[in-house]
Motif scaffolding. Structure first.
Motif, PDB file in Angstrom:
ATOM      1  N   THR A 130       0.825  -1.207   0.000  1.00  0.00           N
ATOM      2  CA  THR A 130       0.000   0.000   0.000  1.00  0.00           C
ATOM      3  C   THR A 130       0.864   1.264   0.000  1.00  0.00           C
ATOM      4  N   ARG A 131       2.100   1.163   0.483  1.00  0.00           N
ATOM      5  CA  ARG A 131       2.999   2.326   0.418  1.00  0.00           C
ATOM      6  C   ARG A 131       3.389   2.661  -1.012  1.00  0.00           C
ATOM      7  N   THR A 132       3.265   1.717  -1.944  1.00  0.00           N
ATOM      8  CA  THR A 132       3.622   1.990  -3.335  1.00  0.00           C
ATOM      9  C   THR A 132       2.515   2.703  -4.094  1.00  0.00           C
ATOM     10  N   ILE A 133       1.339   2.826  -3.502  1.00  0.00           N
ATOM     11  CA  ILE A 133       0.211   3.463  -4.183  1.00  0.00           C
ATOM     12  C   ILE A 133       0.420   4.973  -4.203  1.00  0.00           C
ATOM     13  N   LEU A 134       0.313   5.561  -5.364  1.00  0.00           N
ATOM     14  CA  LEU A 134       0.527   6.998  -5.503  1.00  0.00           C
ATOM     15  C   LEU A 134      -0.755   7.796  -5.310  1.00  0.00           C
ATOM     16  N   ASP A 135      -1.897   7.162  -5.481  1.00  0.00           N
ATOM     17  CA  ASP A 135      -3.184   7.830  -5.407  1.00  0.00           C
ATOM     18  C   ASP A 135      -3.721   7.760  -3.979  1.00  0.00           C
ATOM     19  N   GLN A 136      -3.896   8.909  -3.326  1.00  0.00           N
ATOM     20  CA  GLN A 136      -4.286   8.937  -1.918  1.00  0.00           C
ATOM     21  C   GLN A 136      -5.665   8.325  -1.676  1.00  0.00           C
ATOM     22  N   GLU A 137      -6.620   8.561  -2.565  1.00  0.00           N
ATOM     23  CA  GLU A 137      -7.960   7.991  -2.385  1.00  0.00           C
ATOM     24  C   GLU A 137      -7.908   6.465  -2.391  1.00  0.00           C
ATOM     25  N   LEU A 138      -7.135   5.901  -3.310  1.00  0.00           N
ATOM     26  CA  LEU A 138      -6.986   4.454  -3.384  1.00  0.00           C
ATOM     27  C   LEU A 138      -6.267   3.921  -2.148  1.00  0.00           C
ATOM     28  N   LYS A 139      -5.247   4.621  -1.711  1.00  0.00           N
ATOM     29  CA  LYS A 139      -4.509   4.224  -0.508  1.00  0.00           C
ATOM     30  C   LYS A 139      -5.444   4.204   0.700  1.00  0.00           C
ATOM     31  N   ASP A 140      -6.259   5.242   0.833  1.00  0.00           N
ATOM     32  CA  ASP A 140      -7.207   5.309   1.950  1.00  0.00           C
ATOM     33  C   ASP A 140      -8.184   4.145   1.911  1.00  0.00           C
ATOM     34  N   TRP A 141      -8.660   3.768   0.703  1.00  0.00           N
ATOM     35  CA  TRP A 141      -9.607   2.655   0.559  1.00  0.00           C
ATOM     36  C   TRP A 141      -8.981   1.357   1.055  1.00  0.00           C
ATOM     37  N   PHE A 142      -7.739   1.092   0.661  1.00  0.00           N
ATOM     38  CA  PHE A 142      -7.074  -0.143   1.083  1.00  0.00           C
ATOM     39  C   PHE A 142      -6.798  -0.155   2.582  1.00  0.00           C
TER      40      PHE A 142
END
Length: 150
Positions: A130-142
């Protein structure tokens, strides 16, 4: 060195997300997608983003994943879980991981039903990926439901 890694999650409300890291034509890419039809039914009108990654990023991710020994993980969690397209993307929390290193012959497929395990090495994988996700909305969802249980 990592060649392919896909992590997919489908929650009880049938919202689905995936993160895929892969090598194609000697370039590395990170792709993210979100939708509401289950993991295997996300179509072109769902939100998909792709980013090109530096080889140094791929090497860093490979180095961080190596100690987790994904090739030794069980193929299903719980062990009696048998994944089907109907299950992955219906009324329960389900997830899958596909993983391949360049020097390995086979890709590793791991499926789970119910919450993603909160003990190591699974916890370390989840937090790293999840640290590799650049999109904050997607990171928050996970991270929303997962972090509550840690």
């Amino acid at each position: 060195m990592i060649q392919y890694l896909a992590f997919q999650v489908c929650k009880e409300d049938n919202s689905s997300r995936y993160i895929k890291f892969f090598k194609k034509d000697d370039e590395y890419y990170l792709e993210t997608a979100s939708g509401f039809r289950g993991m295997y039914l996300m179509l072109e009108n769902d939100t998909t983003r792709m980013y090109r990654c530096a080889e140094s990023s791929a090497r860093l991710i490979s180095d961080l994943l190596e100690p987790l020994k994904i090739y030794g993980w069980p193929k299903a969690i719980p062990s009696d879980f048998i994944p089907t397209d109907a299950i992955l993307g219906c009324d329960d929390f389900s997830w899958s991981i596909d993983y391949k290193e360049e020097e390995k012959k086979n890709m590793r497929h791991i499926h789970g039903k119910g919450e993603f395990p909160k003990e190591d090495p699974y916890k370390s994988f989840y937090m790293l990926f999840t640290r590799t996700i650049l999109d904050q909305e997607l990171k928050d969802w996970f991270l929303k439901d997962y972090e509550e249980g840690i």
